[in-house]
Design an enzyme around this catalytic site. Structure first.
Site, PDB file in Angstrom:
ATOM      1  N   HIS A  58       0.827  -1.213   0.000  1.00 51.86           N
ATOM      2  CA  HIS A  58       0.000   0.000   0.000  1.00 51.86           C
ATOM      3  C   HIS A  58       0.862   1.264   0.000  1.00 51.86           C
ATOM      4  O   HIS A  58       0.359   2.335  -0.303  1.00 51.86           O
ATOM      5  CB  HIS A  58      -1.044  -0.011   1.126  1.00 51.86           C
ATOM      6  CG  HIS A  58      -0.522   0.200   2.499  1.00 51.86           C
ATOM      7  ND1 HIS A  58      -0.253  -0.828   3.375  1.00 51.86           N
ATOM      8  CD2 HIS A  58      -0.221   1.338   3.157  1.00 51.86           C
ATOM      9  CE1 HIS A  58       0.185  -0.319   4.511  1.00 51.86           C
ATOM     10  NE2 HIS A  58       0.219   0.986   4.415  1.00 51.86           N
ATOM     11  N   GLN A 106       0.231   5.373  11.950  1.00 47.29           N
ATOM     12  CA  GLN A 106       0.337   6.041  10.659  1.00 47.29           C
ATOM     13  C   GLN A 106       1.744   6.592  10.447  1.00 47.29           C
ATOM     14  O   GLN A 106       2.283   7.288  11.301  1.00 47.29           O
ATOM     15  CB  GLN A 106      -0.700   7.148  10.563  1.00 47.29           C
ATOM     16  CG  GLN A 106      -2.049   6.682  10.055  1.00 47.29           C
ATOM     17  CD  GLN A 106      -2.687   5.601  10.894  1.00 47.29           C
ATOM     18  OE1 GLN A 106      -2.635   5.698  12.113  1.00 47.29           O
ATOM     19  NE2 GLN A 106      -3.245   4.585  10.269  1.00 47.29           N
ATOM     20  N   GLY A 107       2.296   6.261   9.303  1.00 40.77           N
ATOM     21  CA  GLY A 107       3.669   6.666   9.006  1.00 40.77           C
ATOM     22  C   GLY A 107       4.658   5.532   9.216  1.00 40.77           C
ATOM     23  O   GLY A 107       5.782   5.600   8.750  1.00 40.77           O
ATOM     24  N   ASP A 108       4.234   4.500   9.927  1.00 37.77           N
ATOM     25  CA  ASP A 108       5.118   3.351  10.164  1.00 37.77           C
ATOM     26  C   ASP A 108       4.956   2.269   9.096  1.00 37.77           C
ATOM     27  O   ASP A 108       5.749   1.321   9.048  1.00 37.77           O
ATOM     28  CB  ASP A 108       4.829   2.717  11.536  1.00 37.77           C
ATOM     29  CG  ASP A 108       5.191   3.643  12.685  1.00 37.77           C
ATOM     30  OD1 ASP A 108       6.208   4.344  12.562  1.00 37.77           O
ATOM     31  OD2 ASP A 108       4.461   3.664  13.677  1.00 37.77           O
ATOM     32  N   SER A 109       3.940   2.373   8.273  1.00 40.87           N
ATOM     33  CA  SER A 109       3.671   1.384   7.228  1.00 40.87           C
ATOM     34  C   SER A 109       4.934   0.952   6.501  1.00 40.87           C
ATOM     35  O   SER A 109       5.777   1.775   6.155  1.00 40.87           O
ATOM     36  CB  SER A 109       2.753   1.992   6.158  1.00 40.87           C
ATOM     37  OG  SER A 109       1.420   1.834   6.502  1.00 40.87           O
ATOM     38  N   ASP A 159       0.244  -7.659   1.373  1.00 38.28           N
ATOM     39  CA  ASP A 159       0.629  -6.245   1.412  1.00 38.28           C
ATOM     40  C   ASP A 159       2.153  -6.116   1.524  1.00 38.28           C
ATOM     41  O   ASP A 159       2.670  -5.651   2.535  1.00 38.28           O
ATOM     42  CB  ASP A 159      -0.089  -5.575   2.593  1.00 38.28           C
ATOM     43  CG  ASP A 159       0.053  -4.062   2.591  1.00 38.28           C
ATOM     44  OD1 ASP A 159       0.530  -3.514   1.583  1.00 38.28           O
ATOM     45  OD2 ASP A 159      -0.309  -3.447   3.610  1.00 38.28           O
TER      46      ASP A 159
END
Ligand SMILES: *[C@@H]1O[C@H](CO)[C@@H](O)[C@H](O)[C@H]1NC(C)=O
Length: 312
Positions: free
Chosen positions: A92, A241-244, A138
């Protein structure tokens, strides 16, 4: 709200304080060589170099990704170095990207540290069976023309080890990322890390509020176990959020093994909703990584399988 752990850098989405600094430091795990990840059976283990406890470089295999879109927006993700020319991240993070830059030997986002360097990915390969609607598969591989590890002057940049072994229920592992902490001005740009516990799928389904159909075979739940006995996994620690795309690292046989990739969750660090990671150890994912990075490590059967996968 269920969402991927992805953050547009300039467009506010959802920012929560989730990834807390852990008191527990990563143990002194060994990193890997290309031979041990992609060569013949690890006969070169004696050549493995690099620990991961140095203050400034506890995560020698992590990279900070800047994702660029055609409309000029940028997003933040993490990734893991698994080869001199390859990084693994989440699909993603690759979806719709027009370019992806990876910064190595980085600690703080805001500062350009003397040792950090940035390369642009020359190829972006999402898993052919990635599904944006369910977050299945993913994972995404980024290829770099530059030699990532050889470009580091002092050996602070290393690769994580691949594994096809999923650690047991309750095993302690580590996550890290630059996922943002707050929007009230108290942002720390420094890379943060936390410890999480691996959950079996059955434990995760029993103790979380996720519908069972959401947790697919190639996903891993990790976070705090149900320590207070209320039947739900505890909150307090998670990726956000931002660690993906960043690493879920476990110590396996004394090595820093890449077990998963930060993928999605319901909110962050909330009770009953552990973080969900795409497994890098799941056999079909592990094999896809290996044959994409080094087709020679695979056989005709796997290549045929890859060809079939690409049809879908
Ligand atoms: C991306 O990386 C390339 C190569 O290092 C660099 O020239 C470019 O300025 C970078 N772009 C951004 C937006 O950081």
């Amino acid at each position: 709200m269920t969402m991927v752990k992805f953050l547009l850098i300039f467009n506010f989405l959802q920012v929560e304080a989730c990834l807390r600094t852990s008191e527990k430091k990563l143990p002194n795990l060994q990193t890997c060589t290309r031979e041990s990840n992609f060569g013949k059976k690890a006969e070169n283990d004696a050549k493995i170099v690099g620990g991961i406890t140095a203050e400034n470089n506890q995560w020698p295999f992590i990279t900070r990704l800047t994702i660029g879109f055609d409309d000029g927006q940028e997003a933040l993700c993490g990734g893991t170095i698994i080869d001199n020319n390859w990084v693994l991240t989440a699909a993603h993070c690759c979806d719709g990207a027009s370019w992806i830059n990876a910064t190595f030997s980085d600690l703080r986002v805001s500062r350009t540290e003397s040792k950090e360097y940035t390369f642009r990915a020359s190829k972006i390969k999402k898993h052919p069976q990635y599904r944006a609607s369910t977050f299945r598969n993913d994972v995404c591989l980024l290829k770099f023309n530059e030699d990532i590890i050889a470009s580091d002057p002092d050996g602070d940049v290393q690769m994580a080890c691949l594994t096809d072994t999923l650690p047991k229920q309750g095993s302690g592992c580590w996550i890290a990322g630059w996922g943002m902490t707050s929007f009230d001005g108290a942002t720390s740009n420094r890379l943060r890390q936390a410890t999480v516990k691996i959950m079996d799928k059955s434990y995760c389904l029993l103790n979380s509020e996720y519908p069972s159909s959401w947790i697919k075979r190639e996903m891993i739940c990790a976070g705090n176990l149900d320590n207070n006995g209320d039947g739900l996994t505890d909150g307090g620690v998670d990726s956000c959020q931002g660690d993906s795309g960043g690493p879920l690292i476990c110590g396996i046989d004394g090595k820093a093994a890449l077990v998963g990739v930060v993928s999605w969750g319901n909110g962050c660090a909330s009770e009953g909703f552990p973080g969900i990671y795409s497994s890098a150890a799941y056999s079909s994912t592990y094999n896809w990584i290996r044959r994409t990075v080094n087709p020679k490590t695979t056989n005709a059967v796997n290549r045929a399988l890859d060809w079939i996968l690409n049809l879908f």
